[in-house]
Design an enzyme around this catalytic site. Structure first.
Site, short mmCIF file in Angstrom:
data_model
loop_
_atom_site.label_atom_id
_atom_site.label_comp_id
_atom_site.label_asym_id
_atom_site.label_seq_id
_atom_site.Cartn_x
_atom_site.Cartn_y
_atom_site.Cartn_z
CG ASN A 59 -1.86 1.11 1.31
OD1 ASN A 59 -1.81 2.02 0.48
ND2 ASN A 59 -2.75 1.08 2.28
CE LYS A 115 -0.42 2.54 6.85
NZ LYS A 115 -1.81 2.89 6.82
NE ARG A 134 -6.28 1.26 -0.13
CZ ARG A 134 -6.39 2.38 0.57
NH1 ARG A 134 -5.35 2.85 1.21
NH2 ARG A 134 -7.53 3.01 0.62
CG HIS A 169 -13.70 2.74 2.98
ND1 HIS A 169 -14.47 3.67 3.62
CD2 HIS A 169 -12.41 3.05 3.29
CE1 HIS A 169 -13.69 4.49 4.31
NE2 HIS A 169 -12.43 4.14 4.11
CG LEU A 174 -18.63 3.44 11.32
CD1 LEU A 174 -19.50 3.49 12.58
CD2 LEU A 174 -19.16 4.41 10.27
N GLY A 188 -11.50 7.63 7.83
CA GLY A 188 -12.43 7.81 6.72
C GLY A 188 -13.59 6.87 7.03
NE ARG A 241 -11.25 11.81 4.31
CZ ARG A 241 -11.12 10.54 3.95
NH1 ARG A 241 -12.06 9.96 3.23
NH2 ARG A 241 -10.07 9.84 4.31
CG ASP A 272 -8.37 8.96 18.45
OD1 ASP A 272 -9.30 8.38 19.06
OD2 ASP A 272 -7.32 8.39 18.10
CG PHE A 273 -14.77 8.78 17.06
CD1 PHE A 273 -14.15 9.20 15.90
CD2 PHE A 273 -16.14 8.95 17.18
CE1 PHE A 273 -14.89 9.78 14.87
CE2 PHE A 273 -16.89 9.51 16.16
CZ PHE A 273 -16.26 9.92 15.00
N GLY A 328 -11.65 1.10 12.77
CA GLY A 328 -11.27 1.56 14.11
C GLY A 328 -12.43 1.89 15.05
N GLY A 371 -15.84 1.46 14.39
CA GLY A 371 -16.87 0.41 14.33
C GLY A 371 -16.48 -0.82 15.15
CD GLU A 372 -12.15 -3.52 13.24
OE1 GLU A 372 -11.13 -3.69 13.93
OE2 GLU A 372 -12.13 -3.47 12.00
CD GLU A 381 -9.18 -1.55 4.18
OE1 GLU A 381 -9.61 -0.77 3.33
OE2 GLU A 381 -8.73 -1.18 5.26
P1 ADP Z 1 -7.95 4.53 9.03
O1 ADP Z 1 -7.54 3.13 8.60
O2 ADP Z 1 -9.05 5.12 8.22
O3 ADP Z 1 -6.80 5.46 9.29
P2 ADP Z 1 -8.88 3.17 11.41
O4 ADP Z 1 -9.85 2.21 10.85
O5 ADP Z 1 -7.59 2.64 11.94
O6 ADP Z 1 -8.62 4.38 10.45
O7 ADP Z 1 -9.61 3.95 12.60
C1 ADP Z 1 -8.94 4.90 13.37
C2 ADP Z 1 -9.90 5.57 14.31
O8 ADP Z 1 -10.55 4.60 15.13
C3 ADP Z 1 -9.22 6.50 15.32
O9 ADP Z 1 -9.03 7.78 14.81
C4 ADP Z 1 -10.21 6.51 16.44
O10 ADP Z 1 -11.12 7.57 16.19
C5 ADP Z 1 -10.98 5.22 16.32
N1 ADP Z 1 -10.76 4.33 17.48
C6 ADP Z 1 -9.78 3.43 17.66
N2 ADP Z 1 -9.92 2.82 18.86
C7 ADP Z 1 -11.03 3.33 19.44
C8 ADP Z 1 -11.71 3.13 20.69
N3 ADP Z 1 -11.30 2.25 21.59
N4 ADP Z 1 -12.83 3.85 20.91
C9 ADP Z 1 -13.26 4.75 20.03
N5 ADP Z 1 -12.67 4.99 18.84
C10 ADP Z 1 -11.57 4.31 18.56
#
Ligand code: ADP
Length: 399
Positions: A7, A14, A91, A180, A209, A212, A241, A283-284, A332, A334-335, A385
């Site tokens: 990637n 990566k 990718r 995605h 989620l 992006g 965004r 960052d959430f 990130g 969603g999981e 991915e």
């Molecule tokens: P990308 O691949 O698009 O860079 P990721 O799928 O790795 O992003 O997601 C990153 C985001 O996931 C972080 O910016 C953060 O907002 C969120 N995140 C990761 N861990 C947690 C958590 N424990 N609780 C809430 N949000 C989280």
């Protein structure tokens, strides 16, 4: 059988080597600050640990050369000779309208990818550089392009044509492409495996989620709509965004607020979303903490994020005829964020969606979070991915 997944970004690269007999990641790494001072390669061999190289790597060729040397390093490598790599999966962000599947790369493919640069000016050029350098350094190994857009090429006209002058589509290719795709496809297939059901007979909504974020409606095993559009700026609100906004805001920023076109683009891509609203972070974890501590704008940012996801899920349920079979959360947020999953699905019982708070405590692993009585099965499925790219790479070669 070992597949190398690449990637390649503008200043980072990566990679992973995956053993396709076991799907085990043999090693993975990231090369950062390529072309800048103090470049650093961080390589991790799954059995033998971490290996870090610092230096000044002024271009992708020097960087990829070092990656290949590291892959065949006696201590930290995973092959004795680079030709043990069976194939390389790249990718590629944008495959335009031509590619609805992954493809073996040749000069014709590369020249079409060059044409797609106008559609993805930030992402496609480094992807192409990665392909060219790898082809030069590994001339005997087949290179495959796996596109973020390909999975969405099944979206019907009614969903991909924008209500603007039709000639803009014909002359400039302005339409919804969606992104995605590799992730939405992976988690959908995984859901089929977990439920032991044929996804061709299911209606699924996949919510990717991460930084992006996009939502995808999958019917009959194929994407029929997705929230991102002509670019990854469209759709739901994201980390930085804006997602969908009134298109006049762009011209207003330029004509009334004194922004250049570049600055307008920058603010909508990098300073908007939950970062822009909250002023706290993209960052959430930080925003959830600030909201709990009483920060009103942090709470507002989260509420807007949930509101838009809920609306998109409901719209896709409507387009697929009402109650769907399953909803997937991945990436990130969603999981990991049970707060987000619960909030997004709040008040959705009218669509047969009901989640179980205890089950919803799952993090970073596959888990069903819907209540026993829920008509819609809701799942957390970690995306992968790289594995999807490796699988597609092998499929192209063995086809
Ligand atoms: P990308 O691949 O698009 O860079 P990721 O799928 O790795 O992003 O997601 C990153 C985001 O996931 C972080 O910016 C953060 O907002 C969120 N995140 C990761 N861990 C947690 C958590 N424990 N609780 C809430 N949000 C989280």
């Amino acid at each position: 059988m070992k597949v190398l997944v690449i990637n390649c970004g503008s200043s980072s690269l990566k990679y992973q080597v995956i053993n396709m007999n076991t799907y085990e990641v043999m090693c993975q790494g990231i090369f950062e600050r390529i072309g800048l001072e103090d470049s650093v390669l961080t390589h991790k061999n799954s059995l033998k640990g971490k290996y870090v190289v610092k230096g000044n790597f002024s271009n992708h060729k020097d960087a990829i050369n070092l990656v290949l040397e590291t892959l065949s390093d006696k201590k930290y490598g995973v092959v004795n000779d680079i030709n043990e790599i069976y194939a390389v999966g790249h990718r590629v962000v944008h495959g335009g309208e031509k590619y609805s599947k992954s493809v073996l790369i040749d000069e014709e493919v590369l020249s079409y990818l060059e044409e797609c640069v106008k559609l993805a000016p930030i992402h496609n050029p480094p992807n192409i550089i990665g392909i060219r350098v790898c082809s030069e350094l590994m001339p005997n190994i087949p290179m495959i392009a796996v596109f973020d857009t390909a999975f969405h090429q099944t979206i019907p006209e009614v969903a991909y044509i924008y209500p603007i002058e039709y000639s803009l589509y014909e002359n400039y290719g302005i339409r919804k492409y969606g992104f995605h795709g590799t992730s939405h496809k992976y988690v959908t297939q995984k859901l089929g495996e977990v439920l032991n059901r044929d996804i061709k007979e299911m209606k699924i909504i996949s919510c990717h989620l991460g930084n992006g974020a996009s939502i995808c409606a999958i019917k009959g095993g194929v994407s029929i709509d997705t929230s991102m559009g002509f670019t990854p700026l469209a759709g739901i609100a994201m980390g930085t965004r804006s997602g969908n906004i009134d298109p006049s805001i762009s011209t207003f920023l330029i004509e009334e607020c004194g922004y250049t076109a570049e600055e307008a683009n920058e603010t909508l891509n990098k300073k908007s979303g939950v970062l822009g609203i909250s002023g706290v972070s993209s960052d959430f974890r930080d925003i959830e903490k600030a909201a709990l501590e009483g920060n009103k704008r942090a709470k507002l940012a989260l509420d807007i994020f949930y509101y838009r996801i809920r609306g998109q899920i409901a719209a896709y349920a409507a387009h697929m005829g009402g109650v769907v079979d399953a909803i997937i959360f991945t990436a990130g947020i969603g999981e990991n964020s049970s707060i987000t999953r619960k909030a997004c699905l709040e008040g959705m019982n009218f669509l047969g969606i009901d989640i179980d708070n205890n089950r919803n405590n799952v993090r970073g692993e596959i888990g069903e979070i819907s209540a026993e009585a829920s008509k819609v099965k809701v799942f957390v499925i970690p995306t992968n991915e790289e594995l999807m790219i490796a699988k597609e790479t092998l499929e192209v070669i063995l086809a």
